[in-house]
Structure formats: structure tokens, C-alpha cells
Design a protein around this motif. Structure first.
Motif, PDB file in Angstrom:
ATOM      1  N   THR A   1      43.222  30.563  52.444  1.00  0.00           N
ATOM      2  CA  THR A   1      43.037  29.781  51.229  1.00  0.00           C
ATOM      3  C   THR A   1      41.555  29.706  50.880  1.00  0.00           C
ATOM      4  N   VAL A   2      41.288  29.418  49.622  1.00  0.00           N
ATOM      5  CA  VAL A   2      39.906  29.216  49.183  1.00  0.00           C
ATOM      6  C   VAL A   2      39.301  28.032  49.944  1.00  0.00           C
ATOM      7  N   ASN A   3      40.070  26.992  50.143  1.00  0.00           N
ATOM      8  CA  ASN A   3      39.594  25.818  50.875  1.00  0.00           C
ATOM      9  C   ASN A   3      39.135  26.201  52.288  1.00  0.00           C
TER      10      ASN A   3
ATOM     11  N   LYS B   1      32.076  32.977  37.855  1.00  0.00           N
ATOM     12  CA  LYS B   1      32.072  34.282  38.535  1.00  0.00           C
ATOM     13  C   LYS B   1      32.048  34.103  40.056  1.00  0.00           C
ATOM     14  N   ILE B   2      31.336  33.094  40.527  1.00  0.00           N
ATOM     15  CA  ILE B   2      31.305  32.804  41.965  1.00  0.00           C
ATOM     16  C   ILE B   2      32.691  32.374  42.423  1.00  0.00           C
ATOM     17  N   LYS B   3      33.346  31.549  41.627  1.00  0.00           N
ATOM     18  CA  LYS B   3      34.705  31.102  41.964  1.00  0.00           C
ATOM     19  C   LYS B   3      35.653  32.291  42.070  1.00  0.00           C
ATOM     20  N   GLU B   4      35.539  33.236  41.143  1.00  0.00           N
ATOM     21  CA  GLU B   4      36.381  34.436  41.175  1.00  0.00           C
ATOM     22  C   GLU B   4      36.117  35.253  42.445  1.00  0.00           C
ATOM     23  N   LYS B   5      34.856  35.420  42.791  1.00  0.00           N
ATOM     24  CA  LYS B   5      34.494  36.195  43.993  1.00  0.00           C
ATOM     25  C   LYS B   5      35.016  35.521  45.258  1.00  0.00           C
ATOM     26  N   ILE B   6      34.896  34.205  45.316  1.00  0.00           N
ATOM     27  CA  ILE B   6      35.390  33.469  46.492  1.00  0.00           C
ATOM     28  C   ILE B   6      36.906  33.589  46.581  1.00  0.00           C
ATOM     29  N   SER B   7      37.581  33.493  45.444  1.00  0.00           N
ATOM     30  CA  SER B   7      39.045  33.633  45.430  1.00  0.00           C
ATOM     31  C   SER B   7      39.472  35.022  45.912  1.00  0.00           C
TER      32      SER B   7
END
Length: 173
Positions: A30-32, A15-21
């Protein structure tokens, strides 16, 4: 000179990955790049502000407190105690007290306080536009403090514009 980088692999909750994306997409980066900004801000500024006794306060409360203070008290506080605190903060963060470190301190302060700002750089000056949304007394506080800081640094300034919700000025290198 190009800064050397290294690869770092981390695991995060889905879920954190989705929010960051989503945040990266909304900022058109970019996410990076976003993760690099987050980590850099935390390492270079986040923990330092704890050392300097900064605290988070809701803007509504800060606005109410500032607007309940007499204007004379706001300007007196800004020109003395707050100017010295700003100078101490700048010295602690960057080990020097000049226009460059002052601008970097303002950037750090506004970033950590979620106050939007914009810098417009030219060959001989920098213009800062701050969208604080904290009311006329805070704008007066900031104007008094930054004028005192820049005067002490013997930096030429002009183009001061103050509204209830924003403040801008130009400083010359």
C-alpha cells in the motif's frame, strides 16, 4: 506488543503522489506502507549516516576503485580500519555491539547504499545474501571485514560463498 500509531496528513505534489503510487504497486504494497518505510528510513537511518560521514558514490566508480587496488591492500584495510569503522557505526546507531545490532547495521548500510540483500532466518541462525555487483575485490573486502567483526563478537559462522557480484554467509545466534 503492538506499536502505537498515529494519523498524519500531508500534502504532496500530484506527480510525486503518482510516482509513490506506482512504486507501491510495483512492490505490491500500500501507499501507506511505502510512505511509512520512507519516513522511518529517513528518521532512523538517513540523517544518522550523514553524521557518520557516509557519502553517495556511483557503483561503477566504487567498483573501479576497489578493483584497481592490490588484493593485499583491500584485505588489510577491511580487517583493520573498516572493521573499526563498522564497530563505531554499530555502537552509534544502536548503542551496543552484538550480532543483532551488527545485522541491523548491515541492513541500514545496504538500504542506504541501494545494495539488494536478503535475510533467511531460522531458529538458530541468520543467513544473509548480498547482491552487491561491485566486483571480486569488494566481495573480498566485505568477507574480510564481516569475518573480523563476527570473530570479535565470537559469533559462529559458516557457509561463506563469494562471487564477483554477490556474497553470502550464515551466523548463529
Amino acid at each position: 506488543m503492538e506499536k502505537k500509531t498515529d494519523v498524519m496528513s500531508i500534502r504532496v505534489n500530484e506527480k510525486i503522489k503518482e510516482k509513490i503510487s506506482k512504486e507501491a504497486d510495483s512492490k505490491n504494497m500500500t501507499v501507506n506502507t511505502l510512505v511509512n518505510q520512507i519516513i522511518t528510513n529517513h528518521v532512523e537511518e538517513g540523517t544518522v549516516f550523514q553524521d557518520l560521514d557516509f557519502t553517495s558514490v556511483r557503483k561503477q566508480l566504487l567498483k573501479k576503485l576497489f578493483n584497481s587496488m592490490p588484493k593485499e591492500e583491500v584485505t588489510k584495510m577491511a580487517g583493520t580500519m573498516c572493521k573499526e569503522f563498522f564497530k563505531d557505526t554499530t555502537m552509534y546507531l544502536y548503542g551496543k555491539y552484538d550480532l543483532e545490532s551488527t545485522v541491523r547495521t548491515l541492513e541500514s548500510w545496504f538500504n542506504s547504499s541501494n545494495i539488494p540483500f536478503k535475510e533467511i532466518k531460522s531458529e538458530d541462525s541468520i543467513k544473509m545474501v548480498i547482491r552487491h555487483r561491485l566486483g571480486s575485490n569488494w566481495a573480498m573486502y566485505f568477507e574480510t571485514m564481516i569475518k573480523a567483526v563476527l570473530e570479535e563478537l565470537e559469533v559462529k559462522t559458516d557457509s561463506y560463498v563469494k562471487t564477483i557480484d554477490s556474497f553470502s554467509f550464515r551466523a548463529y545466534y
